[in-house]
Design an enzyme around this catalytic site. Sequence first.
Site, short mmCIF file in Angstrom:
data_model
loop_
_atom_site.label_atom_id
_atom_site.label_comp_id
_atom_site.label_asym_id
_atom_site.label_seq_id
_atom_site.Cartn_x
_atom_site.Cartn_y
_atom_site.Cartn_z
N SER A 136 5.52 3.96 -6.37
CA SER A 136 5.71 2.71 -6.29
C SER A 136 6.88 2.49 -6.89
CB SER A 136 4.59 1.89 -6.82
OG SER A 136 5.02 0.69 -7.03
N TYR A 149 -0.61 -0.40 -14.60
CA TYR A 149 -0.19 0.03 -13.25
C TYR A 149 1.21 0.98 -13.39
CZ TYR A 149 0.86 0.05 -8.22
OH TYR A 149 0.94 0.47 -6.93
P1 NAP Z 1 -4.93 -0.67 0.01
O1 NAP Z 1 -4.67 -1.41 1.26
O2 NAP Z 1 -5.74 -1.28 -1.04
O3 NAP Z 1 -5.34 0.59 0.22
C1 NAP Z 1 -5.60 1.64 -0.96
C2 NAP Z 1 -6.36 2.89 -0.54
O4 NAP Z 1 -6.63 3.79 -1.32
C3 NAP Z 1 -7.45 2.53 0.42
O5 NAP Z 1 -7.92 3.37 1.79
C4 NAP Z 1 -8.70 2.82 -0.63
O6 NAP Z 1 -10.02 3.26 0.10
C5 NAP Z 1 -7.99 4.13 -1.31
N1 NAP Z 1 -8.72 4.50 -2.59
C6 NAP Z 1 -8.66 3.67 -3.64
N2 NAP Z 1 -9.18 4.27 -4.66
C7 NAP Z 1 -9.43 5.66 -4.23
C8 NAP Z 1 -10.46 6.55 -4.74
N3 NAP Z 1 -10.92 6.47 -5.96
N4 NAP Z 1 -10.81 7.75 -3.86
C9 NAP Z 1 -10.39 7.69 -2.49
N5 NAP Z 1 -9.74 6.50 -1.99
C10 NAP Z 1 -9.40 5.50 -2.79
O7 NAP Z 1 -3.48 -0.53 -0.70
P2 NAP Z 1 -2.08 0.18 -0.18
O8 NAP Z 1 -0.86 -0.81 -0.47
O9 NAP Z 1 -2.26 0.80 1.23
O10 NAP Z 1 -2.11 1.17 -1.08
C11 NAP Z 1 -1.85 2.53 -0.97
C12 NAP Z 1 -0.89 3.27 -2.02
O11 NAP Z 1 0.43 2.49 -2.17
C13 NAP Z 1 -1.43 2.99 -3.36
O12 NAP Z 1 -1.20 4.13 -4.20
C14 NAP Z 1 -0.62 1.95 -4.13
O13 NAP Z 1 -0.67 2.08 -5.39
C15 NAP Z 1 0.70 2.08 -3.52
N6 NAP Z 1 1.49 1.11 -3.09
C16 NAP Z 1 1.26 -0.12 -2.84
C17 NAP Z 1 2.21 -1.11 -2.74
C18 NAP Z 1 1.67 -2.65 -2.35
O14 NAP Z 1 2.66 -3.54 -2.61
N7 NAP Z 1 0.74 -2.73 -1.22
C19 NAP Z 1 3.48 -1.19 -3.36
C20 NAP Z 1 3.68 0.21 -3.75
C21 NAP Z 1 2.92 1.41 -3.97
P3 NAP Z 1 -11.28 3.22 -0.27
O15 NAP Z 1 -11.41 1.72 -1.12
O16 NAP Z 1 -12.20 3.09 0.97
O17 NAP Z 1 -11.68 4.48 -1.12
#
Ligand code: NAP
Length: 251
Positions: A136, A149
């Site tokens: 991120s 975070y």
């Molecule tokens: P999201 O829609 O909440 O998706 C998060 C995913 O991670 C879900 O599929 C969830 O699946 C999975 N997950 C969480 N904890 C887990 C665990 N213990 N074991 C296995 N799977 C797990 O959010 P997203 O934005 O797509 O996030 C994806 C990645 O991008 C994350 O690493 C996040 O930190 C990063 N990111 C997000 C943003 C943003 O603004 N959205 C910005 C920068 C980076 P289950 O709940 O089904 O397990």
Amino acid sequence: MSSEATGRAVVTGASSGIGAATARRLSATGFAVTLGARRLERLEALAKDLGSGTQTLRLDVTDEASVTAFAAAVPSCEVLVCNAGGALGLEPVTEISEDYWRQMWEANVMGVVRCARAFLPQLTASGNGRIVVVTSVAGHQIYINGGGYTAAKHAAAVVTDTLRLELLGKPVRVTEIAPGMVETEFSLVRFAGDEERATNTYKGMTPLTADNVAEAIVWAVTRPTNVTIARIDLFSRAQGSARDVYREPSS
Ligand code: NAP
């Protein structure tokens, strides 16, 4: 020299957001895809739209036994996308929930370590392995109330850079993808299901979409074999840093 879209790509956190979009794009590009996350029913629904080689497996990256069983059930792996993770809460350092901080560390940092370790034999055996870690902007910059975070994502970025050095000489390339704000379920999870708070995160601005990030991931893993994309920083046009976001004045 070409790095063709063949073989199997494993995506952690594929049940939502960036992971689901990445799985769609990888499948459309020609990879067989393995989807991992805790919500298996979501993975099964997504798999119906993907190619015939799609595999769905329950995975909790905070649980070593779950990661080991997951890796053992995957027949081969050329591309590993360590995407599972997210944020919990937004609190000053002196008022934090220790439980939240531990969970963020376990998912965003140890989750990457466990998955990289579990899949390294398959990635190496493929002769053209790629590891992508979704960190991120929070892996490189800080913001007030985001300490749990940002600390975890900084650690994930350091682990990713270290892995790239440690794998020199092996046929495995390591890429970090560092997005700014992306509209997914991220904020809903961060704010424990508070939809109003989650929606307000993106008020007056247009964030990245999950597919914008997925496109960058697929581009990175399909470069020629002599090219490592070390890191991609992605912002929406409205964002300039972890703290600077231009929002249209409300009418
Ligand atoms: P999201 O829609 O909440 O998706 C998060 C995913 O991670 C879900 O599929 C969830 O699946 C999975 N997950 C969480 N904890 C887990 C665990 N213990 N074991 C296995 N799977 C797990 O959010 P997203 O934005 O797509 O996030 C994806 C990645 O991008 C994350 O690493 C996040 O930190 C990063 N990111 C997000 C943003 C943003 O603004 N959205 C910005 C920068 C980076 P289950 O709940 O089904 O397990």
